[in-house]
Motif scaffolding. Structure first.
Motif, PDB file in Angstrom:
ATOM      1  N   PRO A   1     -11.201 -13.659 -38.898  1.00 43.81           N
ATOM      2  CA  PRO A   1      -9.781 -13.690 -38.547  1.00 43.81           C
ATOM      3  C   PRO A   1      -8.915 -12.787 -39.422  1.00 43.81           C
ATOM      4  CG  PRO A   1     -10.690 -15.910 -38.575  1.00 43.81           C
ATOM      5  CD  PRO A   1     -11.743 -14.998 -39.135  1.00 43.81           C
ATOM      6  N   SER A   2      -9.288 -12.628 -40.700  1.00 41.43           N
ATOM      7  CA  SER A   2      -8.452 -11.848 -41.607  1.00 41.43           C
ATOM      8  C   SER A   2      -8.611 -10.340 -41.419  1.00 41.43           C
ATOM      9  CB  SER A   2      -8.784 -12.208 -43.065  1.00 41.43           C
ATOM     10  OG  SER A   2     -10.147 -11.927 -43.336  1.00 41.43           O
ATOM     11  N   LYS A   3      -9.625  -9.964 -40.640  1.00 43.24           N
ATOM     12  CA  LYS A   3      -9.896  -8.541 -40.445  1.00 43.24           C
ATOM     13  C   LYS A   3      -9.555  -8.124 -39.016  1.00 43.24           C
ATOM     14  CE  LYS A   3     -13.599  -5.097 -40.568  1.00 43.24           C
ATOM     15  NZ  LYS A   3     -15.046  -4.880 -40.782  1.00 43.24           N
ATOM     16  N   THR A   4      -8.820  -7.050 -38.892  1.00 44.98           N
ATOM     17  CA  THR A   4      -8.482  -6.539 -37.572  1.00 44.98           C
ATOM     18  C   THR A   4      -9.727  -5.936 -36.935  1.00 44.98           C
ATOM     19  OG1 THR A   4      -6.240  -6.020 -38.286  1.00 44.98           O
ATOM     20  CG2 THR A   4      -7.027  -4.958 -36.277  1.00 44.98           C
ATOM     21  N   THR A   5     -10.028  -6.385 -35.731  1.00 44.18           N
ATOM     22  CA  THR A   5     -11.204  -5.880 -35.039  1.00 44.18           C
ATOM     23  C   THR A   5     -10.995  -4.436 -34.622  1.00 44.18           C
ATOM     24  OG1 THR A   5     -11.735  -8.085 -34.209  1.00 44.18           O
ATOM     25  CG2 THR A   5     -12.717  -6.221 -33.052  1.00 44.18           C
ATOM     26  N   SER A   6     -11.917  -3.584 -35.002  1.00 43.91           N
ATOM     27  CA  SER A   6     -11.829  -2.165 -34.663  1.00 43.91           C
ATOM     28  C   SER A   6     -12.884  -1.833 -33.616  1.00 43.91           C
ATOM     29  CB  SER A   6     -12.034  -1.299 -35.910  1.00 43.91           C
ATOM     30  OG  SER A   6     -12.122   0.065 -35.553  1.00 43.91           O
ATOM     31  N   ILE A   7     -12.430  -1.604 -32.385  1.00 48.34           N
ATOM     32  CA  ILE A   7     -13.347  -1.232 -31.315  1.00 48.34           C
ATOM     33  C   ILE A   7     -14.018   0.097 -31.641  1.00 48.34           C
ATOM     34  CG2 ILE A   7     -13.516  -0.679 -28.861  1.00 48.34           C
ATOM     35  CD1 ILE A   7     -12.891  -3.643 -29.510  1.00 48.34           C
ATOM     36  N   SER A   8     -13.268   0.997 -32.285  1.00 48.86           N
ATOM     37  CA  SER A   8     -13.820   2.317 -32.588  1.00 48.86           C
ATOM     38  C   SER A   8     -15.003   2.226 -33.555  1.00 48.86           C
ATOM     39  CB  SER A   8     -12.739   3.248 -33.149  1.00 48.86           C
ATOM     40  OG  SER A   8     -12.260   2.782 -34.389  1.00 48.86           O
ATOM     41  N   GLU A   9     -14.990   1.227 -34.459  1.00 48.05           N
ATOM     42  CA  GLU A   9     -16.117   1.067 -35.384  1.00 48.05           C
ATOM     43  C   GLU A   9     -17.388   0.705 -34.624  1.00 48.05           C
ATOM     44  OE1 GLU A   9     -15.428  -1.532 -38.648  1.00 48.05           O
ATOM     45  OE2 GLU A   9     -13.576  -0.523 -39.275  1.00 48.05           O
ATOM     46  N   TYR A  10     -17.267  -0.239 -33.683  1.00 50.83           N
ATOM     47  CA  TYR A  10     -18.420  -0.603 -32.870  1.00 50.83           C
ATOM     48  C   TYR A  10     -18.896   0.607 -32.064  1.00 50.83           C
ATOM     49  CZ  TYR A  10     -17.510  -5.576 -33.776  1.00 50.83           C
ATOM     50  OH  TYR A  10     -17.343  -6.796 -34.363  1.00 50.83           O
ATOM     51  N   PHE A  11     -17.937   1.325 -31.500  1.00 54.17           N
ATOM     52  CA  PHE A  11     -18.260   2.481 -30.674  1.00 54.17           C
ATOM     53  C   PHE A  11     -18.929   3.577 -31.498  1.00 54.17           C
ATOM     54  CE2 PHE A  11     -16.920   6.535 -28.642  1.00 54.17           C
ATOM     55  CZ  PHE A  11     -17.593   6.380 -27.437  1.00 54.17           C
ATOM     56  N   ASP A  12     -18.388   3.844 -32.699  1.00 50.03           N
ATOM     57  CA  ASP A  12     -18.979   4.861 -33.571  1.00 50.03           C
ATOM     58  C   ASP A  12     -20.414   4.517 -33.928  1.00 50.03           C
ATOM     59  OD1 ASP A  12     -16.678   6.346 -33.513  1.00 50.03           O
ATOM     60  OD2 ASP A  12     -15.939   5.667 -35.466  1.00 50.03           O
ATOM     61  N   ASN A  13     -20.678   3.235 -34.180  1.00 48.64           N
ATOM     62  CA  ASN A  13     -22.044   2.810 -34.488  1.00 48.64           C
ATOM     63  C   ASN A  13     -22.978   3.081 -33.312  1.00 48.64           C
ATOM     64  OD1 ASN A  13     -21.651   1.917 -37.121  1.00 48.64           O
ATOM     65  ND2 ASN A  13     -21.078  -0.150 -36.481  1.00 48.64           N
ATOM     66  N   SER A  14     -22.467   2.821 -32.099  1.00 51.14           N
ATOM     67  CA  SER A  14     -23.281   3.075 -30.913  1.00 51.14           C
ATOM     68  C   SER A  14     -23.576   4.566 -30.766  1.00 51.14           C
ATOM     69  CB  SER A  14     -22.581   2.553 -29.650  1.00 51.14           C
ATOM     70  OG  SER A  14     -22.592   1.136 -29.613  1.00 51.14           O
ATOM     71  N   LEU A  15     -22.571   5.409 -30.991  1.00 47.16           N
ATOM     72  CA  LEU A  15     -22.783   6.854 -30.895  1.00 47.16           C
ATOM     73  C   LEU A  15     -23.824   7.326 -31.908  1.00 47.16           C
ATOM     74  CD1 LEU A  15     -19.246   8.466 -30.353  1.00 47.16           C
ATOM     75  CD2 LEU A  15     -20.965   7.847 -28.651  1.00 47.16           C
ATOM     76  N   LYS A  16     -23.751   6.787 -33.135  1.00 46.26           N
ATOM     77  CA  LYS A  16     -24.719   7.159 -34.164  1.00 46.26           C
ATOM     78  C   LYS A  16     -26.127   6.746 -33.750  1.00 46.26           C
ATOM     79  CE  LYS A  16     -21.449   6.875 -38.024  1.00 46.26           C
ATOM     80  NZ  LYS A  16     -21.039   6.087 -39.228  1.00 46.26           N
ATOM     81  N   HIS A  17     -26.253   5.516 -33.244  1.00 45.19           N
ATOM     82  CA  HIS A  17     -27.566   5.033 -32.817  1.00 45.19           C
ATOM     83  C   HIS A  17     -28.112   5.869 -31.665  1.00 45.19           C
ATOM     84  CE1 HIS A  17     -26.541   0.782 -34.506  1.00 45.19           C
ATOM     85  NE2 HIS A  17     -26.896   1.636 -35.456  1.00 45.19           N
ATOM     86  N   LEU A  18     -27.245   6.204 -30.731  1.00 49.94           N
ATOM     87  CA  LEU A  18     -27.651   6.956 -29.548  1.00 49.94           C
ATOM     88  C   LEU A  18     -27.797   8.458 -29.814  1.00 49.94           C
ATOM     89  CD1 LEU A  18     -25.345   5.096 -27.005  1.00 49.94           C
ATOM     90  CD2 LEU A  18     -27.861   5.067 -26.971  1.00 49.94           C
ATOM     91  N   GLN A  19     -27.340   8.886 -30.987  1.00 50.67           N
ATOM     92  CA  GLN A  19     -27.398  10.299 -31.382  1.00 50.67           C
ATOM     93  C   GLN A  19     -26.744  11.197 -30.331  1.00 50.67           C
ATOM     94  OE1 GLN A  19     -31.014  11.736 -33.260  1.00 50.67           O
ATOM     95  NE2 GLN A  19     -31.876   9.672 -33.267  1.00 50.67           N
ATOM     96  N   THR A  20     -25.550  10.802 -29.934  1.00 49.67           N
ATOM     97  CA  THR A  20     -24.816  11.586 -28.947  1.00 49.67           C
ATOM     98  C   THR A  20     -23.342  11.651 -29.329  1.00 49.67           C
ATOM     99  OG1 THR A  20     -24.397  11.841 -26.570  1.00 49.67           O
ATOM    100  CG2 THR A  20     -24.309   9.605 -27.447  1.00 49.67           C
ATOM    101  N   ARG A  21     -22.625  12.586 -28.758  1.00 48.44           N
ATOM    102  CA  ARG A  21     -21.211  12.776 -29.095  1.00 48.44           C
ATOM    103  C   ARG A  21     -20.274  11.982 -28.204  1.00 48.44           C
ATOM    104  NH1 ARG A  21     -21.125  19.031 -28.159  1.00 48.44           N
ATOM    105  NH2 ARG A  21     -22.360  18.232 -26.408  1.00 48.44           N
ATOM    106  N   LYS A  22     -20.741  11.646 -26.996  1.00 50.60           N
ATOM    107  CA  LYS A  22     -19.903  10.920 -26.048  1.00 50.60           C
ATOM    108  C   LYS A  22     -20.797  10.228 -25.030  1.00 50.60           C
ATOM    109  CE  LYS A  22     -19.344  15.155 -23.322  1.00 50.60           C
ATOM    110  NZ  LYS A  22     -18.378  16.127 -22.747  1.00 50.60           N
TER     111      LYS A  22
END
Length: 316
Positions: A96-117
């Motif tokens: 609750p004390s931390k603002t959820t960042s959708i971009s952080e989840y998304f960035d992790n997915s991009l890194k895992h997928l090794q793609t830019r978009k």
């Protein structure tokens, strides 16, 4: 009355949950090896299956896909080989004390997928968009779209009411819904008309109900005994039509023109080739179906979530 779709375009999409998890009631083989995944992906590419469906919640599926796509496919880049759909995990456990960042989840997915978009980003748990933070979550995802990192924003749902409520609140590009002969809730004309009116791309999943429709009746868990009659009716229709259960299950794609993609999973290259073959047979089958048969198929529909929602099934 039947409505047969344009069968020239490949409607199958490859689901990859089996690449990261031991998934499916009928899955006895477990996760495929890296070499087998390479064969699966190359077969998908060869047969013009242009969409891969994954999620950060699917174990190491994203990591496996990233490695396989980057190192083994002959196409020049991941973006040109496949359209990738991934999903933001359930957000209810966010501190609750931390603002959820959708971009952080998304960035992790991009890194895992090794793609830019990627092609599409979905909210894996529809209820996240129905919370007080839902508008903020969706706006953050929309910002990623505006940056050109993703083409489509959408949601995966389990129930028609979830979808109807979310469509009223947000401008969706894409949705994923469960759909099979036992679960026909999303075939309601009002839902389909609303999806078409808003130009929302529709992906269906669970065509085989996690393999339940394809399993021999003698292998069914005792949990399914109360529903044995409906499952037996499906198999009786297969005998009547002189087709295998896999063919009839896939025929649903060819008789519902609201479906843009149907997500199917496999544990081996042999299974994928089999699915593709029966997908082609299903095209031929639907041309022979009578209105009486369509009526029989519609009567297979069940509204009991204890049967049609696999998340409610016993673990073992």
């Amino acid at each position: 009355m039947k409505s047969v779709i344009n069968t020239n375009k490949m409607k199958l999409a490859l689901g990859t949950v089996q690449f990261g998890l031991d998934y499916g009631i009928s899955n006895q083989a477990g996760k495929p090896s890296f070499c087998e995944i390479v064969r699966i992906l190359n077969t998908a590419y060869e047969y013009s299956i242009d969409t891969l469906d994954t999620a950060s919640a699917y174990g190491d599926s994203e990591l496996v896909l990233g490695k396989m796509l980057r190192e083994t496919l002959t196409a020049s880049s991941t973006e040109q080989s496949f359209n990738i759909v991934t999903k933001i995990p359930h957000l209810s456990n966010t501190t609750p004390s931390k603002t959820t960042s959708i971009s952080e989840y998304f960035d992790n997915s991009l890194k895992h997928l090794q793609t830019r978009k990627i092609d599409a980003l979905m909210f894996h748990n529809a209820n996240d968009l129905l919370t007080n933070e839902g508008a903020s979550y969706f706006q953050q995802a929309t910002d990623l779209k505006r940056q050109g990192l993703v083409k489509k924003i959408g949601v995966s749902v389990y129930q028609p009411q979830q979808l109807e409520t979310i469509m009223e609140r947000f401008k969706l590009d894409i949705v994923q819904v469960p759909f099979n002969y036992l679960d026909q809730r999303f075939s309601q004309p009002a839902i389909q008309e609303n999806l078409a009116k808003q130009h929302i791309e529709v992906h269906v999943r669970s065509l085989f109900l996690q393999g339940l429709l394809l399993m021999p009746l003698e292998r069914l868990n005792d949990y399914f005994q109360p529903y044995l009659g409906q499952i037996q009716c499906f198999h009786a229709l297969c005998k009547q039509l002189k087709c295998q259960p896999l063919t009839l299950a896939l025929a649903l794609i060819h008789t519902n023109d609201f479906i843009d993609k149907a997500v199917v999973g496999c544990c081996s290259n042999e299974q994928l080739i089999q699915i593709i073959s029966h997908y082609q047979r299903a095209k031929v089958l639907v041309d022979s179906l009578t209105n009486e048969t369509f009526e029989q198929l519609s009567l297979l529909a069940c509204s009991d979530e204890a049967l049609i929602n696999p998340s409610l099934w016993p673990v073992n």
